[in-house]
Design an enzyme around this catalytic site. Structure first.
Site, PDB file in Angstrom:
ATOM      1  N   GLU A 119      38.803  41.444  43.416  1.00 54.54           N
ATOM      2  CA  GLU A 119      37.689  40.494  43.556  1.00 54.54           C
ATOM      3  C   GLU A 119      37.598  39.521  42.380  1.00 54.54           C
ATOM      4  O   GLU A 119      37.162  38.377  42.552  1.00 54.54           O
ATOM      5  CB  GLU A 119      36.362  41.243  43.707  1.00 54.54           C
ATOM      6  CG  GLU A 119      36.187  41.970  45.031  1.00 54.54           C
ATOM      7  CD  GLU A 119      36.764  43.378  45.024  1.00 54.54           C
ATOM      8  OE1 GLU A 119      36.606  44.092  46.042  1.00 54.54           O
ATOM      9  OE2 GLU A 119      37.370  43.760  43.999  1.00 54.54           O
ATOM     10  N   PHE A 181      25.736  55.173  48.627  1.00 54.20           N
ATOM     11  CA  PHE A 181      27.157  54.977  48.350  1.00 54.20           C
ATOM     12  C   PHE A 181      27.468  53.484  48.246  1.00 54.20           C
ATOM     13  O   PHE A 181      27.096  52.699  49.097  1.00 54.20           O
ATOM     14  CB  PHE A 181      27.992  55.612  49.464  1.00 54.20           C
ATOM     15  CG  PHE A 181      29.474  55.387  49.326  1.00 54.20           C
ATOM     16  CD1 PHE A 181      30.192  55.973  48.294  1.00 54.20           C
ATOM     17  CD2 PHE A 181      30.147  54.567  50.228  1.00 54.20           C
ATOM     18  CE1 PHE A 181      31.558  55.760  48.166  1.00 54.20           C
ATOM     19  CE2 PHE A 181      31.511  54.351  50.107  1.00 54.20           C
ATOM     20  CZ  PHE A 181      32.221  54.949  49.070  1.00 54.20           C
ATOM     21  N   GLN A 182      28.151  53.110  47.176  1.00 57.75           N
ATOM     22  CA  GLN A 182      28.542  51.723  46.892  1.00 57.75           C
ATOM     23  C   GLN A 182      27.338  50.778  46.877  1.00 57.75           C
ATOM     24  O   GLN A 182      27.430  49.632  47.305  1.00 57.75           O
ATOM     25  CB  GLN A 182      29.598  51.235  47.890  1.00 57.75           C
ATOM     26  CG  GLN A 182      30.959  51.902  47.687  1.00 57.75           C
ATOM     27  CD  GLN A 182      32.088  51.224  48.422  1.00 57.75           C
ATOM     28  OE1 GLN A 182      31.875  50.553  49.424  1.00 57.75           O
ATOM     29  NE2 GLN A 182      33.305  51.408  47.933  1.00 57.75           N
ATOM     30  N   LYS A 231      24.013  45.244  55.167  1.00 54.93           N
ATOM     31  CA  LYS A 231      24.835  45.560  56.331  1.00 54.93           C
ATOM     32  C   LYS A 231      24.059  45.405  57.636  1.00 54.93           C
ATOM     33  O   LYS A 231      24.568  44.806  58.601  1.00 54.93           O
ATOM     34  CB  LYS A 231      25.358  46.992  56.197  1.00 54.93           C
ATOM     35  CG  LYS A 231      26.153  47.497  57.388  1.00 54.93           C
ATOM     36  CD  LYS A 231      26.597  48.940  57.168  1.00 54.93           C
ATOM     37  CE  LYS A 231      27.354  49.470  58.376  1.00 54.93           C
ATOM     38  NZ  LYS A 231      27.780  50.886  58.149  1.00 54.93           N
ATOM     39  N   MET A 543      45.954  34.929  19.473  1.00 54.71           N
ATOM     40  CA  MET A 543      44.791  34.440  18.732  1.00 54.71           C
ATOM     41  C   MET A 543      44.150  35.553  17.914  1.00 54.71           C
ATOM     42  O   MET A 543      43.666  35.321  16.796  1.00 54.71           O
ATOM     43  CB  MET A 543      43.766  33.820  19.687  1.00 54.71           C
ATOM     44  CG  MET A 543      42.654  33.061  18.987  1.00 54.71           C
ATOM     45  SD  MET A 543      43.248  31.657  17.996  1.00 54.71           S
ATOM     46  CE  MET A 543      43.456  30.398  19.249  1.00 54.71           C
TER      47      MET A 543
END
Length: 648
Positions: A119, A181-182, A231, A543
């Site tokens: 993602e 969940f999630q 959902k 760097m």
């Protein structure tokens, strides 16, 4: 093409490692075995997808059907139609359980849903697409970890004012707050780093919310907007849908027209000035005011310096262009800021990497600040003439009021003298490729006929120094947040955006940055994108190592990357063309090969370790307190209170 690294002991030690794969005897007979390459390894032919431009939905497999021909509207279908009405042609993301109904809607829609591999890559692709096209990008992730993986690109878009709408899945409404969940409170997490965010619980609100989100993301000071999608809302049905035709938010009315009196005062200051300087940032690109900047500069004979975000807003080939200013800006640009008597800031925010010590920044100058975001004006540096408004609109009103100036010979000659006194430079070494040499060669080989993206670190600053950018939307880099791993997925997104123009995208990255999002090679190769990857491979976090070398007694804590993958074989595993170069004599040949190779190609350039970026304004230093070479670094570091070190 074979490796071009003959003659370099460093590259030889890498190339001679035993990298032979052990292939299990799974084939019944030799004739059915896959072909072998010259080294005796199995040659894998990757499954290559059709180019996105040839497919209405890149992730759809199966017969195409007309979108929404009958039946009631689900929440997912309403959202899909709303996206199409906003002109969305492409989205970047990954599906998840709570989003399956939405992805089922995408299956039937004339929209390109690009399946990424992480993602974070989706978010940076949406940023790259937005910055290359000037349009609003769209990224999508599922609930929980999918949404939190988008937090870095959301923050990056917030810092660099990039218009992106982020869509996130959410658990069913009755489970929100139950630690399901999630589940993650993504609206709470992203509230400080978005222009606005929404949790949509009623599908009837989707048409309005989507229209508002795109309006917010793309107007005023652009930035990210997030829409969280439970959902059950996506699966709910509606017989009728009301589509808003206009958009007016009572609490959000960006000021476009600058104050007439302040614009008149700006013109008067220009007329009275002897040493004016235009300091231009990324807001000028968002405002599309290149023509107005050129007109003002030429009419009033005003030199121009750009921030890293502003590269391309004013053509580098113009005689009034000085160069980039700031921590790793040029000597001439930083001296011009320190000695100007009028500083005209256009779409810039006086970032700390530009200003250095605030009490010493443009201390001799009157300051004018033009910005569409009122919160940015006088935020870091108090200005004499604040003007809130769209940069292009303000400049269109200003230019007719500015009196023509025949010449500013003394001021322009002084800047030319500074440019001649300390230009960007480097000393070549026998048998080693220097990173500055790579960027200089890229500029010559590409001739600006491409889009450049960079990752973050030394190579980013060298790219800003050595690559002349003459058009807006042609240089894309993570400048505010400084996100390692940004450059390659941003290049993929940009490549989708400019594909119709036939432009390749050159991704300038490093061995450290590239490993953070390299899995998106699958997307670039799968869609046959003309992304050309140049890895400046010095075996360390450059760097970090530079600061440790200069200010921490050469104690290289966790900056050496001694175990590296073979980037050539790694790219080939994804189906990309790749080669390596370590001999300076072969560099131009390798770059020409890279640009001539169809599709996605990678060039691993073995560069000298230990090169530092100069000039450098150390932290706590003033903009005219530049380290120009290692010999000066000792005295300046000691004066600023850092630990001394031996100069190279």
């Amino acid at each position: 093409m074979s490796d071009l690294d003959a003659g370099s002991s460093k590259s030889e030690s890498r190339s001679k490692r035993d990298t032979t794969h052990k292939i299990p005897p799974v084939h019944a007979d030799r004739a059915n075995r896959p072909p072998l390459d010259d080294a005796g390894r199995t040659r894998i032919t990757p499954r290559v997808l059709a180019p996105a431009s040839e497919s209405a939905a890149a992730c759809r497999v199966g017969p195409r059907r007309s979108y929404k021909s009958q039946g009631p509207w689900s929440g997912g279908e309403i959202l899909t139609e709303a996206l199409l009405r906003e002109g969305v042609e492409i989205l970047f993301g990954i599906p998840g359980g709570v989003l399956l109904s939405l992805f089922d809607s995408f299956y039937h829609a004339p929209i390109n849903m690009i399946l990424v591999r992480h993602e974070q890559g989706a978010g940076h692709m949406a940023e790259g697409y937005a910055r290359a096209t000037g349009r609003v990008g769209v990224a999508i992730g599922t609930s929980g970890p999918g949404a939190t993986n988008l937090v870095t690109p959301i923050t990056d878009a917030w810092m660099d004012s990039v218009p992106v709408v982020f869509l996130t899945g959410q658990v069913a409404s009755n489970l929100i707050g139950a630690d399901a969940f999630q589940e993650a409170d993504i609206t709470g997490i992203t509230r400080p780093i978005t222009k606005h965010n929404y949790l949509v619980k009623n599908a009837d609100d989707l048409p309005r919310v989507v229209k508002e989100a795109f309006h917010l993301a793309g107007t005023g000071r652009p930035g990210p907007v997030l829409i969280d999608l439970p959902k059950d809302m996506l699966m709910s049905a509606r017989d009728e849908v009301s589509w808003p035709e206009t958009m007016r938010l009572r609490g959000y009315q960006p000021t476009i027209e600058g104050h007439a009196g302040q614009i008149k005062r700006m013109a008067e200051l220009i007329a009275a000035s002897k040493r004016p300087l235009l300091y231009v940032g990324g807001g000028a690109i968002a405002s599309r005011c290149t023509a107005e900047l050129i007109a003002l500069s030429e009419k009033a004979k005003i030199p121009v310096t750009l921030t890293s975000m502003g590269l391309g807003a004013f053509p580098a080939e113009h005689p009034h262009y000085v160069s980039m200013l700031g921590m790793h800006g040029s000597f001439a640009a930083n001296m011009a800021v320190s000695h100007c008597d009028l500083l005209l800031a256009i779409g810039a925010r006086f970032d700390d990497r530009v200003t250095g010590r605030l009490d010493r920044f443009a201390a001799q100058a009157k300051k004018v600040h033009v910005d569409i975001d009122p919160a940015s004006v006088s935020k870091n540096v108090k200005v004499d003439v604040p003007i809130v408004g769209d940069a292009a609109t303000v400049l269109q009103a200003l230019v007719p009021q500015v009196k023509p100036v025949d010449a500013r010979a003394e001021w322009l000659d002084q800047i030319a003298a500074w440019q001649k006194e300390h230009p960007y430079g480097y000393s070549r070494r026998e048998g080693e490729i220097l990173p500055q040499q790579v960027l200089e060669s890229i500029a010559k080989v590409t001739r600006g006929e491409c889009v450049y993206t960079t990752d973050v670190g030394q190579h980013q600053m060298w790219a800003c120094q050595w690559i002349p950018v003459n058009e807006p939307h042609r240089f894309i880099s993570s400048c505010g947040l400084g996100t390692m791993g940004f450059g390659f997925p941003a290049a993929v997104g940009a490549a989708f955006g400019v594909r119709s123009q036939g432009l390749p995208v050159v991704c300038i990255t490093s061995d450290g940055s590239f490993q953070m999002c390299l899995q998106e090679l699958a997307v670039s190769v799968g869609h046959q994108l003309p992304v050309k990857i140049v890895i400046l491979n010095n075996g360390c976090l450059g760097m970090i190592r530079q600061w440790q070398h200069m200010f921490f007694g050469e104690r290289y804590s966790c900056s050496e990357m001694n175990l590296q993958p073979d980037f050539v074989r790694l790219a080939e595993a994804y189906g990309a063309s790749a080669t390596r170069v370590a001999d300076p004599k072969d560099l131009n040949k390798a770059l020409k090969w890279l640009m001539a190779t169809p599709g996605t190609a990678l060039l691993d350039v073995v560069t000298a370790r230990g090169e530092n970026v100069y000039p450098m304004v150390p932290a706590g230093g003033a903009s005219d307190e530049m380290i120009l070479d290692p010999k000066e670094a000792v005295a300046i570091a000691q004066r600023l209170g850092f630990e001394s070190f031996e100069a190279d």
